[in-house]
Design a protein around this motif. Structure first.
Motif, PDB file in Angstrom:
ATOM      1  N   ILE A   7       0.861  -1.181   0.000  1.00 30.43           N
ATOM      2  CA  ILE A   7       0.000   0.000   0.000  1.00 30.43           C
ATOM      3  C   ILE A   7       0.896   1.229   0.000  1.00 30.43           C
ATOM      4  N   LEU A   8       0.736   2.058  -0.999  1.00 24.29           N
ATOM      5  CA  LEU A   8       1.539   3.267  -1.137  1.00 24.29           C
ATOM      6  C   LEU A   8       0.799   4.443  -0.523  1.00 24.29           C
ATOM      7  N   GLY A   9       1.340   4.961   0.574  1.00 20.35           N
ATOM      8  CA  GLY A   9       0.723   6.095   1.235  1.00 20.35           C
ATOM      9  C   GLY A   9      -0.016   5.696   2.489  1.00 20.35           C
ATOM     10  N   ARG A  73       7.259   0.651   5.912  1.00 25.13           N
ATOM     11  CA  ARG A  73       8.516   0.995   5.245  1.00 25.13           C
ATOM     12  C   ARG A  73       8.546   2.511   5.057  1.00 25.13           C
ATOM     13  N   LEU A  74       9.430   3.173   5.798  1.00 27.49           N
ATOM     14  CA  LEU A  74       9.562   4.616   5.679  1.00 27.49           C
ATOM     15  C   LEU A  74      10.478   4.921   4.502  1.00 27.49           C
ATOM     16  N   ALA A  75       9.896   5.299   3.403  1.00 26.59           N
ATOM     17  CA  ALA A  75      10.650   5.554   2.182  1.00 26.59           C
ATOM     18  C   ALA A  75       9.782   6.351   1.226  1.00 26.59           C
ATOM     19  N   ARG A  76      10.441   6.970   0.281  1.00 30.36           N
ATOM     20  CA  ARG A  76       9.751   7.726  -0.761  1.00 30.36           C
ATOM     21  C   ARG A  76       9.619   6.848  -2.003  1.00 30.36           C
ATOM     22  N   VAL A  77       8.416   6.776  -2.530  1.00 28.48           N
ATOM     23  CA  VAL A  77       8.188   5.987  -3.740  1.00 28.48           C
ATOM     24  C   VAL A  77       8.730   6.771  -4.933  1.00 28.48           C
ATOM     25  N   THR A  78       9.606   6.151  -5.707  1.00 29.00           N
ATOM     26  CA  THR A  78      10.207   6.824  -6.855  1.00 29.00           C
ATOM     27  C   THR A  78       9.704   6.298  -8.190  1.00 29.00           C
ATOM     28  N   VAL A  87       7.796  -1.915  -6.977  1.00 32.55           N
ATOM     29  CA  VAL A  87       7.786  -0.494  -6.645  1.00 32.55           C
ATOM     30  C   VAL A  87       9.191  -0.106  -6.225  1.00 32.55           C
ATOM     31  N   ALA A  88       9.721   0.943  -6.800  1.00 33.97           N
ATOM     32  CA  ALA A  88      11.043   1.437  -6.427  1.00 33.97           C
ATOM     33  C   ALA A  88      10.899   2.483  -5.333  1.00 33.97           C
ATOM     34  N   VAL A  89      11.744   2.389  -4.300  1.00 33.14           N
ATOM     35  CA  VAL A  89      11.679   3.324  -3.177  1.00 33.14           C
ATOM     36  C   VAL A  89      13.072   3.851  -2.869  1.00 33.14           C
ATOM     37  N   ALA A  90      13.115   5.016  -2.226  1.00 36.00           N
ATOM     38  CA  ALA A  90      14.375   5.616  -1.799  1.00 36.00           C
ATOM     39  C   ALA A  90      14.266   5.977  -0.329  1.00 36.00           C
ATOM     40  N   ASP A  91      15.294   5.614   0.444  1.00 40.02           N
ATOM     41  CA  ASP A  91      15.329   5.956   1.866  1.00 40.02           C
ATOM     42  C   ASP A  91      16.758   6.258   2.273  1.00 40.02           C
ATOM     43  N   ALA A  92      16.987   6.424   3.575  1.00 38.99           N
ATOM     44  CA  ALA A  92      18.317   6.780   4.059  1.00 38.99           C
ATOM     45  C   ALA A  92      19.355   5.719   3.744  1.00 38.99           C
ATOM     46  N   ALA A  93      18.891   4.480   3.600  1.00 36.44           N
ATOM     47  CA  ALA A  93      19.814   3.380   3.315  1.00 36.44           C
ATOM     48  C   ALA A  93      20.052   3.187   1.822  1.00 36.44           C
ATOM     49  N   GLY A  94      19.447   4.018   1.013  1.00 36.75           N
ATOM     50  CA  GLY A  94      19.631   3.906  -0.429  1.00 36.75           C
ATOM     51  C   GLY A  94      18.426   3.401  -1.182  1.00 36.75           C
ATOM     52  N   GLY A  95      17.527   2.709  -0.482  1.00 37.76           N
ATOM     53  CA  GLY A  95      16.300   2.248  -1.124  1.00 37.76           C
ATOM     54  C   GLY A  95      16.448   0.907  -1.807  1.00 37.76           C
ATOM     55  N   ALA A 247       1.151   7.553 -14.096  1.00 37.99           N
ATOM     56  CA  ALA A 247       1.243   7.700 -15.547  1.00 37.99           C
ATOM     57  C   ALA A 247       2.584   7.201 -16.068  1.00 37.99           C
ATOM     58  N   ALA A 248       3.659   7.515 -15.337  1.00 36.22           N
ATOM     59  CA  ALA A 248       4.988   7.081 -15.761  1.00 36.22           C
ATOM     60  C   ALA A 248       5.100   5.561 -15.779  1.00 36.22           C
ATOM     61  N   GLY A 249       4.340   4.883 -14.915  1.00 37.80           N
ATOM     62  CA  GLY A 249       4.369   3.437 -14.859  1.00 37.80           C
ATOM     63  C   GLY A 249       3.467   2.762 -15.876  1.00 37.80           C
ATOM     64  N   GLY A 250       2.715   3.535 -16.643  1.00 41.77           N
ATOM     65  CA  GLY A 250       1.858   2.962 -17.673  1.00 41.77           C
ATOM     66  C   GLY A 250       0.427   2.737 -17.268  1.00 41.77           C
ATOM     67  N   LEU A 251       0.032   3.137 -16.057  1.00 43.98           N
ATOM     68  CA  LEU A 251      -1.363   3.012 -15.639  1.00 43.98           C
ATOM     69  C   LEU A 251      -2.219   4.029 -16.385  1.00 43.98           C
ATOM     70  N   GLU A 252      -3.460   3.665 -16.653  1.00 41.72           N
ATOM     71  CA  GLU A 252      -4.356   4.619 -17.302  1.00 41.72           C
ATOM     72  C   GLU A 252      -4.780   5.668 -16.288  1.00 41.72           C
ATOM     73  N   VAL A 253      -4.544   6.923 -16.620  1.00 47.49           N
ATOM     74  CA  VAL A 253      -4.844   8.022 -15.714  1.00 47.49           C
ATOM     75  C   VAL A 253      -5.610   9.109 -16.459  1.00 47.49           C
TER      76      VAL A 253
END
Length: 402
Positions: A7-9, A73-78, A87-95, A247-253
């Protein structure tokens, strides 16, 4: 192998979905992970209050999900890659990457600049905790100046009205102007519009109507009619949009980045992706798109939970209610407007205003925070086994669901 639900968010929609799924689905079959960039639950309904200077206690997400079995998971979804189901994520450890079997996109919305030059560079907003705190710092600085300063709020939707009135009430030393593209409160009934105008007069808010902003500069905004309005802090509330990841991932938006979903909140382009809250472009029971709101987060989240749990456990997917009943608007701490709408989304003739409306809105805020902080409260303790888990026999799954 467990069914991986990511779950994102962890806003109103994401926290609701995570908690409800954790209570309904057996941990023997499922693994639920919530990805969120911040460690605290953000009360978006109160970010205008935080920006104006009120103290808002932040509840830790570790406390929210304690005892639920949900992984945080405390990280930013990239990036979102629905073809590879990662899902690609970025955090203090590099993601890194998180794989999923079912994805729930609930990353919410952010301010839409509508192509107006200077918004991203010069304007403030209240769509996130960092941006609200940035505005707060600016207001603090203006408050320390002997001459105060001019605060210009662009947009007279719910967020714009609440932001302008909150700042005007809490910081009377600042001059507040509210810019409306049409008539002030044109989505309210006639009585509610009069109430809103009286509130603006009482708080000393200057209202500029029938005005479009064409550019935002450091110390002023330029309007379509050629006029310039002085501003020491421009707050942009003239619309919101989904983020670019879907949109960048190809989902219809849609054009504003919201994921197009069916009646069960399932992506129409990728069936193992669901959306809830502001991320979802959902059609309500009245045939109209649900607006971005906390109320829509609750109804779309509930429908997503019912659909995911139903499909994974082999049960019938019910249709939960998708309706929008009205608007609850704060006009500072002691005033407000409750405006109900009809099936066509038009304001009903009557409204509730004043202290009673303010108390109702305060109750909604308290209830929303409590419900989010107790995401599994009131749900059946019985957890359902999945019918789609590799290696699980249909007979054992049926016994578990019986």
């Amino acid at each position: 192998m467990k069914h991986r639900i990511v779950i994102l968010g962890a806003g109103y929609a994401g926290a609701h979905v995570a908690g409800n799924l954790a209570r309904r689905l057996s941990p023997a079959d499922t693994e639920i992970t919530v990805v969120n960039a911040e460690p605290d639950f953000v009360e978006r309904l109160r970010l205008h209050q935080l920006a104006a200077g009120r103290r808002i206690e932040a509840r830790k997400l570790t406390d929210v999900f304690a005892g639920t079995g949900i992984r945080l998971r405390l990280a930013r979804v990239t990036a979102v890659d629905p073809e590879r189901q990662v899902v690609a994520v970025a955090d203090a450890a590099g993601g890194g990457e998180l794989g999923y079997d079912t994805l729930v996109h609930a990353l919410g919305s952010h301010v839409a600049d509508r192509g107006v030059p200077g918004v991203s560079r010069h304007a403030f907003d209240v769509t996130g905790r960092p941006s609200a705190l940035r505005l707060r710092e600016r207001l603090d600085a203006l408050g320390r100046r002997p001459a105060g300063g001019n605060v210009l709020v662009v947009g007279d939707g719910l967020t714009g009205i609440e932001t302008a009135t909150e700042i005007a009430e809490l910081r009377p030393g600042l001059s507040v102007t509210l810019v409306a593209q049409g008539e002030l409160g044109d989505r309210l009934s006639a009585g509610a519009r009069r109430h809103l105008r009286r509130a603006c007069d009482r708080l000393g808010i200057t209202v500029v109507e029938h005005t479009s902003v064409e550019a935002v500069e450091a110390t002023r905004v330029l309007c379509a009619d050629g006029t310039a309005l002085a501003s020491d802090a421009t707050v942009w509330t003239a619309g919101f949009e989904g983020g670019p990841l879907a949109a960048a991932g190809g989902l219809e938006v849609t054009e504003n980045g919201r994921i197009v979903v069916d009646r069960t909140m399932r992506s129409v382009s990728h069936p193992n992706v669901y959306a809830a809250g502001d991320s979802a472009y959902a059609i309500g029971d009245n045939g109209r798109p649900l607006p971005m709101s906390c109320a829509s987060a609750g109804s779309t989240g509930m429908q997503a939970v019912s659909a995911i749990a139903g499909r994974l456990t082999g049960r019938t997917v019910p249709n939960t209610k998708l309706e929008y009943l009205g608007n609850h608007i704060s006009l500072g701490r002691r005033d407000g407007i409750l405006q109900m709408v009809d099936d066509e989304g038009q304001p009903k003739p009557t409204y509730v205003g004043g202290r009673k409306a303010a108390r109702v809105k305060a109750g909604i805020l308290t209830m929303s925070l409590w419900a989010t902080s107790h995401p599994t409260f009131g749900l059946p303790k019985r957890k359902r086994r999945l019918t789609t888990v590799p290696g699980a026999s249909a007979e054992s799954a049926q016994r578990a669901m019986a």
